[in-house]
Scaffold this motif. Structure first.
Motif, short mmCIF file in Angstrom:
data_model
loop_
_atom_site.label_atom_id
_atom_site.label_comp_id
_atom_site.label_asym_id
_atom_site.label_seq_id
_atom_site.Cartn_x
_atom_site.Cartn_y
_atom_site.Cartn_z
N LEU A 79 0.83 -1.20 0.00
CA LEU A 79 0.00 0.00 0.00
C LEU A 79 0.87 1.25 0.00
O LEU A 79 0.54 2.24 -0.66
CB LEU A 79 -0.92 0.03 1.23
N GLN A 80 1.97 1.19 0.72
CA GLN A 80 2.85 2.36 0.81
C GLN A 80 3.58 2.63 -0.50
O GLN A 80 4.16 3.69 -0.66
CB GLN A 80 3.83 2.19 1.97
N ARG A 81 3.52 1.70 -1.42
CA ARG A 81 4.14 1.90 -2.73
C ARG A 81 3.18 2.51 -3.75
O ARG A 81 3.59 2.82 -4.86
CB ARG A 81 4.69 0.57 -3.25
N ILE A 82 1.91 2.65 -3.40
CA ILE A 82 0.96 3.30 -4.31
C ILE A 82 1.23 4.79 -4.24
O ILE A 82 1.09 5.41 -3.18
CB ILE A 82 -0.51 3.01 -3.92
N PRO A 83 1.62 5.40 -5.35
CA PRO A 83 1.96 6.83 -5.32
C PRO A 83 0.77 7.73 -4.96
O PRO A 83 -0.38 7.40 -5.25
CB PRO A 83 2.43 7.11 -6.74
N CYS A 122 -4.45 3.00 2.65
CA CYS A 122 -5.44 2.01 2.23
C CYS A 122 -6.59 2.64 1.46
O CYS A 122 -7.29 1.94 0.72
CB CYS A 122 -5.94 1.22 3.44
N HIS A 123 -6.75 3.96 1.57
CA HIS A 123 -7.81 4.64 0.82
C HIS A 123 -7.54 4.64 -0.69
O HIS A 123 -8.44 4.86 -1.47
CB HIS A 123 -7.98 6.09 1.32
N ARG A 124 -6.31 4.35 -1.10
CA ARG A 124 -5.96 4.35 -2.52
C ARG A 124 -6.32 3.04 -3.22
O ARG A 124 -6.06 2.90 -4.40
CB ARG A 124 -4.46 4.63 -2.68
N VAL A 125 -6.91 2.10 -2.50
CA VAL A 125 -7.29 0.82 -3.10
C VAL A 125 -8.78 0.88 -3.45
O VAL A 125 -9.61 1.21 -2.60
CB VAL A 125 -6.98 -0.36 -2.16
N ILE A 126 -9.07 0.56 -4.71
CA ILE A 126 -10.44 0.65 -5.23
C ILE A 126 -10.85 -0.69 -5.84
O ILE A 126 -10.02 -1.60 -5.98
CB ILE A 126 -10.56 1.79 -6.26
N ASP A 147 -10.01 12.71 -3.30
CA ASP A 147 -10.22 14.01 -3.94
C ASP A 147 -9.16 15.02 -3.52
O ASP A 147 -8.74 15.87 -4.31
CB ASP A 147 -11.61 14.55 -3.61
N LEU A 148 -8.70 14.91 -2.28
CA LEU A 148 -7.60 15.76 -1.81
C LEU A 148 -6.34 15.51 -2.65
O LEU A 148 -5.64 16.44 -3.04
CB LEU A 148 -7.31 15.47 -0.34
N GLU A 149 -6.08 14.23 -2.93
CA GLU A 149 -4.88 13.87 -3.67
C GLU A 149 -5.01 14.10 -5.18
O GLU A 149 -4.01 14.41 -5.84
CB GLU A 149 -4.54 12.39 -3.41
N ARG A 150 -6.21 13.92 -5.68
CA ARG A 150 -6.40 14.07 -7.13
C ARG A 150 -7.83 14.55 -7.38
O ARG A 150 -8.72 13.73 -7.61
CB ARG A 150 -6.15 12.72 -7.81
N PRO A 151 -8.02 15.85 -7.33
CA PRO A 151 -9.38 16.40 -7.48
C PRO A 151 -10.05 15.90 -8.77
O PRO A 151 -9.43 15.81 -9.82
CB PRO A 151 -9.14 17.91 -7.55
N GLY A 152 -11.32 15.55 -8.62
CA GLY A 152 -12.11 15.10 -9.75
C GLY A 152 -11.97 13.63 -10.10
O GLY A 152 -12.60 13.16 -11.04
N LEU A 153 -11.17 12.89 -9.35
CA LEU A 153 -10.99 11.46 -9.62
C LEU A 153 -12.30 10.72 -9.42
O LEU A 153 -12.67 9.86 -10.21
CB LEU A 153 -9.90 10.86 -8.73
N PHE A 154 -13.04 11.06 -8.34
CA PHE A 154 -14.32 10.41 -8.06
C PHE A 154 -15.39 11.43 -7.83
O PHE A 154 -15.25 12.43 -7.29
CB PHE A 154 -14.21 9.47 -6.84
#
Length: 154
Positions: A79-83, A122-126, A147-154
């Motif tokens: 998980l820590q490797r997910i950018p 763990c929030h980066r897993v979909i 959304d904080l990390e990538r606005p508009g993703l979801f």
């Protein structure tokens, strides 16, 4: 064990440390009454989380405890490797660990058992179809973090 409460855009968080390691972050923590405990590691963890929520930090530099099964520890390390700003599916995590995607439910269970959310992202897993799936802190918190990390993703 030392604890500290902090406010965040996703609600109150309780930070836990022990023996010089961050051991847990808990959601929905009520604000405590009484004196704030002074602790350099809690100060550092709170500062890094505040920077993350302000959009100024994309990676954490904290000593973490990893109490769990060997499989859980492998998943948490992956998980820590997910950018920052990216996502991966449960099947992706399984493949990266050398397993067949069929064990994605086991990956999901390990993901859900992560005691240090946000820092261990763990929030980066979909879901495999690109949708938001369950999150220990609730899907709305997950959406807010993504959304904080990538606005508009979801």
């Amino acid at each position: 064990m030392t604890t500290r409460w902090m406010d965040s855009p996703i609600g109150g968080l309780r930070l836990h440390t022990s023996a010089g390691l961050v051991t847990a972050i808990r959601f929905d923590a009520p604000e405590p009454r009484g004196r704030r405990v002074g602790d350099p590691l809690l100060d550092r963890a709170e500062q890094q989380l505040a920077e993350y929520f302000a959009g100024e930090r994309t990676a954490f530099d904290l000593p973490l405890a990893s109490d769990g099964t060997e499989f859980q520890k492998k998943v948490w390390a992956e998980l820590q490797r997910i950018p920052y700003g990216e996502t991966a599916s449960y099947g992706d995590i399984a493949r990266r660990l050398g397993y067949e995607p069929v064990i994605s439910r086991a990956v999901g269970a390990a993901n859900g058992a992560n005691p240090i959310p946000i820092v261990v992202p763990c929030h980066r897993v979909i879901g495999s179809n690109g949708t938001l799936t369950g999150y220990a802190g609730g899907v709305e918190r997950k959406r807010t973090l993504l959304d904080l990390e990538r606005p508009g993703l979801f």
